[in-house]
Design an enzyme around this catalytic site. Sequence first.
Site, short mmCIF file in Angstrom:
data_model
loop_
_atom_site.label_atom_id
_atom_site.label_comp_id
_atom_site.label_asym_id
_atom_site.label_seq_id
_atom_site.Cartn_x
_atom_site.Cartn_y
_atom_site.Cartn_z
N TYR A 1 0.86 -1.20 0.00
CA TYR A 1 0.00 0.00 0.00
C TYR A 1 0.89 1.25 0.00
O TYR A 1 0.69 2.16 -0.80
CB TYR A 1 -0.92 -0.02 1.22
CG TYR A 1 -1.80 1.20 1.36
CD1 TYR A 1 -2.91 1.38 0.53
CD2 TYR A 1 -1.52 2.18 2.31
CE1 TYR A 1 -3.72 2.50 0.66
CE2 TYR A 1 -2.33 3.31 2.44
CZ TYR A 1 -3.43 3.46 1.61
OH TYR A 1 -4.23 4.58 1.73
N1 LIG Z 1 -9.38 6.99 5.28
C1 LIG Z 1 -8.12 7.26 5.55
O1 LIG Z 1 -7.70 7.33 6.72
C2 LIG Z 1 -7.12 7.47 4.42
C3 LIG Z 1 -5.83 7.89 4.75
C4 LIG Z 1 -4.91 8.10 3.73
C5 LIG Z 1 -5.28 7.90 2.42
N2 LIG Z 1 -6.55 7.50 2.12
C6 LIG Z 1 -6.89 7.32 0.71
O2 LIG Z 1 -8.08 8.01 0.43
C7 LIG Z 1 -8.79 7.36 -0.65
C8 LIG Z 1 -10.24 7.15 -0.25
O3 LIG Z 1 -10.28 6.23 0.83
P1 LIG Z 1 -11.51 6.13 1.85
O4 LIG Z 1 -10.93 6.14 3.20
O5 LIG Z 1 -12.56 7.10 1.47
O6 LIG Z 1 -11.96 4.61 1.57
P2 LIG Z 1 -13.37 3.94 1.24
O7 LIG Z 1 -14.46 4.62 1.97
O8 LIG Z 1 -13.15 2.50 1.48
O9 LIG Z 1 -13.53 4.20 -0.33
C9 LIG Z 1 -12.74 3.54 -1.28
C10 LIG Z 1 -13.29 3.84 -2.64
O10 LIG Z 1 -12.47 3.22 -3.63
C11 LIG Z 1 -13.30 2.54 -4.54
N3 LIG Z 1 -12.64 1.39 -5.12
C12 LIG Z 1 -11.89 0.46 -4.46
N4 LIG Z 1 -11.47 -0.48 -5.33
C13 LIG Z 1 -11.97 -0.15 -6.54
C14 LIG Z 1 -11.90 -0.72 -7.84
N5 LIG Z 1 -11.24 -1.87 -8.07
N6 LIG Z 1 -12.53 -0.11 -8.87
C15 LIG Z 1 -13.22 1.04 -8.66
N7 LIG Z 1 -13.33 1.64 -7.46
C16 LIG Z 1 -12.71 1.05 -6.41
C17 LIG Z 1 -14.50 2.11 -3.74
O11 LIG Z 1 -15.58 1.88 -4.62
P3 LIG Z 1 -16.73 0.74 -4.37
O12 LIG Z 1 -17.10 0.84 -2.91
O13 LIG Z 1 -17.84 1.20 -5.27
O14 LIG Z 1 -16.14 -0.53 -4.72
C18 LIG Z 1 -14.70 3.32 -2.83
O15 LIG Z 1 -15.48 4.30 -3.48
C19 LIG Z 1 -8.01 6.08 -0.93
O16 LIG Z 1 -7.18 6.26 -2.04
C20 LIG Z 1 -7.18 5.88 0.32
O17 LIG Z 1 -6.00 5.15 0.05
C21 LIG Z 1 -7.49 7.26 3.09
#
Ligand SMILES: NC(=O)c1ccc[n+]([C@@H]2O[C@H](COP(=O)([O-])OP(=O)(O)OC[C@H]3O[C@@H](n4cnc5c(N)ncnc54)[C@H](OP(=O)(O)O)[C@@H]3O)[C@@H](O)[C@H]2O)c1
Length: 250
Positions: A154
């Site tokens: 990751y």
């Molecule tokens: N939350 C944190 O603490 C955090 C910290 C640092 C970075 N980030 C980054 O922020 C971004 C958003 O994360 P989040 O926390 O909002 O996570 P989340 O709520 O789990 O959302 C992840 C999103 O990615 C989509 N996704 C995953 N695999 C996919 C695929 N194969 N094809 C198309 N869509 C896909 C999901 O779509 P579906 O549900 O429709 O499959 C969902 O909309 C990510 O890049 C993550 O690495 C998050």
Amino acid sequence: MDQKKKFVLITGASSGIGRQIAVGLSATFNIVLNGRNIEKLIATKEKCSTSNEQIILVKDLNDMAGLEEQLSIFIRENDIEINYFVHCAGYMKLVPLKMLTTETIITTLTTNLISAALIIKVLINHKLNDAALISAVLISSNISNFGAKAFNIYGASKAGLDGLMRCLATELAPKVRINSVLPGAVKTEMTESIFRDQETVKRIEATYPLGLGRANDIFEIVEFLLSEKARWITGQQFTVDGGRTINITG
Ligand SMILES: NC(=O)c1ccc[n+]([C@@H]2O[C@H](COP(=O)([O-])OP(=O)(O)OC[C@H]3O[C@@H](n4cnc5c(N)ncnc54)[C@H](OP(=O)(O)O)[C@@H]3O)[C@@H](O)[C@H]2O)c1
């Protein structure tokens, strides 16, 4: 000649940070909402402003082979152009190296990194999108510049995403600006399992000088980076993590 409608493409728009960015930007922009889960994409659409348009694009970004072709067909069939791109889709599976499978490596790199490169390739193409891309923001992570146990692939995917961002910022200038945002811990579906245990939450929270983040904290900077206010900013990483990564308190 008819002016095509202008859109922002947001991947990961069905959940968490991407959903919040979609809802926030919908006050100003037409949006293409991408994700895999149609029900969750509809739920995002229902939260968006009705003063602009939202179109749903259900597409698994792991399906690399079909990605460029399907995105170009989508743009053509809807007779739109995509001027802005926010790559928020992300896959995170935290396992020690000894348990890391080839499947996890490929899924992580494809979702987090490779799909961003292929999408931008389509958006700068004259035939496919009138080379209409103006600005892109890639959602990375504060792990990109640091290390942590079990974050192996990751962390590599996010460091790769930031490397891609810097190279494309030079390659695509002056027409396209591209930056990345590196969030710290924000409570979403992705981090649900980490936040389930109250003791862990307390321990993590104590390392954040400004406390834990909200999805809206990420939306605010994305909106700024896409706007004309950021006209002289490209190729940069913006860490938005409540001070987590500058905190070396013992
Ligand atoms: N939350 C944190 O603490 C955090 C910290 C640092 C970075 N980030 C980054 O922020 C971004 C958003 O994360 P989040 O926390 O909002 O996570 P989340 O709520 O789990 O959302 C992840 C999103 O990615 C989509 N996704 C995953 N695999 C996919 C695929 N194969 N094809 C198309 N869509 C896909 C999901 O779509 P579906 O549900 O429709 O499959 C969902 O909309 C990510 O890049 C993550 O690495 C998050």
